[in-house]
Design an enzyme around this catalytic site. Structure first.
Site, PDB file in Angstrom:
ATOM      1  N   SER A  84       0.839  -1.189   0.000  1.00 38.80           N
ATOM      2  CA  SER A  84       0.000   0.000   0.000  1.00 38.80           C
ATOM      3  C   SER A  84       0.877   1.243   0.000  1.00 38.80           C
ATOM      4  O   SER A  84       2.031   1.218   0.442  1.00 38.80           O
ATOM      5  CB  SER A  84      -0.919   0.013   1.224  1.00 38.80           C
TER       6      SER A  84
ATOM      7  N   TYR B 165      -1.488   0.043  10.385  1.00 42.30           N
ATOM      8  CA  TYR B 165      -1.507  -0.494   9.023  1.00 42.30           C
ATOM      9  C   TYR B 165      -0.291  -0.004   8.240  1.00 42.30           C
ATOM     10  O   TYR B 165       0.385  -0.780   7.553  1.00 42.30           O
ATOM     11  CB  TYR B 165      -2.801  -0.062   8.334  1.00 42.30           C
TER      12      TYR B 165
ATOM     13  N   ALA C 132       2.577   1.019   9.447  1.00 46.63           N
ATOM     14  CA  ALA C 132       3.790   0.416  10.003  1.00 46.63           C
ATOM     15  C   ALA C 132       3.982  -1.001   9.465  1.00 46.63           C
ATOM     16  O   ALA C 132       5.092  -1.402   9.098  1.00 46.63           O
ATOM     17  CB  ALA C 132       3.719   0.403  11.522  1.00 46.63           C
ATOM     18  N   ALA C 133       2.900  -1.767   9.409  1.00 43.43           N
ATOM     19  CA  ALA C 133       2.988  -3.143   8.920  1.00 43.43           C
ATOM     20  C   ALA C 133       3.359  -3.178   7.445  1.00 43.43           C
ATOM     21  O   ALA C 133       4.190  -3.990   7.015  1.00 43.43           O
ATOM     22  CB  ALA C 133       1.659  -3.864   9.153  1.00 43.43           C
ATOM     23  N   LYS C 134       2.761  -2.300   6.641  1.00 34.67           N
ATOM     24  CA  LYS C 134       3.062  -2.282   5.213  1.00 34.67           C
ATOM     25  C   LYS C 134       4.484  -1.806   4.947  1.00 34.67           C
ATOM     26  O   LYS C 134       5.137  -2.264   4.001  1.00 34.67           O
ATOM     27  CB  LYS C 134       2.055  -1.391   4.480  1.00 34.67           C
TER      28      LYS C 134
END
Length: 349
Positions: A185, A198, A200-202
């Site tokens: 993303s 979200y 941070a995870a991507k």
């Protein structure tokens, strides 16, 4: 001495790099365009090849399955919500998929990942593309999250949910000189308010696969696809958790689903993977913000503050405690897309 050296490099390297880039940019652009044209002409033929898609019950995963089906590939559809895969399987067969295998599994469980990869090899004998689309988004202010147990769940789905399947599949992808395709993303490099976890995870996903690319040394290709807002399972502005998890917060704002954008992103993602592209971006005009992020980050900060200050008071609601006490699973999501193509295909005889 080290301090003096770093001080000199701080002064010399940035302007020297900009001058070198200015001279090299036309040549690099030409070579990139030529490479794109060659790869488009000699793109990978997916007929009878095996594609494993995680998160296949999601809007993006579904449309990606249809794009590979049009290329006459064999499909392995993986998701926790197995009942939603049966309709996708039938649509994929209509669109041209050779064989379609449905497997219920949880991508955050390493044993499940080993199992569905093993089942794929046992059934088809090979694996050519692994497409990681399992993703879980959110839209809430960090300090308004009441139940912090959702935090690791978000990281599990968005990060480990791509790492575990990749780890299990790599030996077989090496054998076939296959490819890993990852749904990322724009938030990986342009963090948006209310999407901190979200983003941070991507960002972790992007950095992991960029590092893995160098380790694999082209023995396995990697395509990273980044997108802006395209709709999907977050399309109703609600937070969704799988069965067995609990969430006490729900966003009230409703937004419309942009199914056409999902289809276009899926089309570009699969086309890019078959060309062997390193990155696929949709829409490309988001790249403009990267210049702001690098050269004038304060402008983005001012813009976000202005948008947040003009959006009025925060709107959120708490789910009644009774629903949680009753032990009912909370599935807060919009309806899935069920549109395999812009025109309805005729059922094969």
């Amino acid at each position: 001495m080290e301090y003096i050296l770093n001080s000199m490099m701080n002064v010399v390297v940035p302007p020297a790099s900009m001058v070198m880039m200015a001279f090299a940019w036309p040549t690099l652009s030409f070579l990139r365009a030529a490479g794109w044209a060659v790869k488009t002409f000699f793109r990978e033929d997916m007929e009878n090849k095996v594609v494993l898609i995680t998160g296949a019950s999601s809007a993006i995963g579904e449309q990606i399955a249809y794009e590979y089906a049009k290329r006459k590939a064999n499909l392995v559809l993986v998701a926790r919500r197995e009942h939603r895969l049966f309709g996708i399987r039938e649509n994929a067969r209509i669109l041209g998929a050779r064989q379609v295998l449905v497997i219920a599994a949880d991508v955050v469980k390493e044993d499940d990942c080993r199992r569905f990869v093993s089942d794929t090899i046992s059934y088809f004998g090979q694996l050519n593309h692994l497409v990681n689309t399992a993703s879980l988004g959110h839209s809430f202010y960090f300090e308004d999250a009441i139940d912090t147990s959702i935090f690791p769940h978000l990281m599990d789905i968005n990060f480990w949910g791509t790492v575990y399947p990749t780890y299990a599949a790599l030996p077989y992808l090496r054998q076939s000189h296959g490819r890993v395709v990852v749904n990322a993303s724009i938030e990986s490099w342009l963090p948006m308010p209310r999407m901190g976890l979200y983003a941070a995870a991507k960002a972790a996903v992007i950095n992991f696969y960029d590092s893995l690319r160098y380790e694999l040394n082209d023995s396995v290709g990697i395509t990273l696809a980044t997108h802006g807002w395209i709709g999907g399972d977050m399309s109703r502005g609600k937070f969704m958790l799988e069965e067995g998890s609990e969430m006490q917060w729900r966003e009230e704002k409703e937004v419309s689903l942009s199914s056409g954008h999902v289809e276009e992103f899926a089309r570009m993602m699969v086309a890019g993977a078959c060309r062997g592209d390193t990155y696929v971006r949709y829409p490309t005009w988001y790249d403009t913000f990267l210049l702001y992020r690098v050269f004038v980050p304060d402008v983005l900060g001012w813009t976000f503050r202005l948008l947040l200050s003009s959006s009025g008071p925060r709107r959120h609601s708490l789910l009644p405690d009774a629903s949680i006490a009753a032990g009912r699973p909370l599935l807060l999501e919009g309806p899935p897309i069920r549109k395999p193509a812009t025109t309805s295909p005729r059922r094969a005889e």
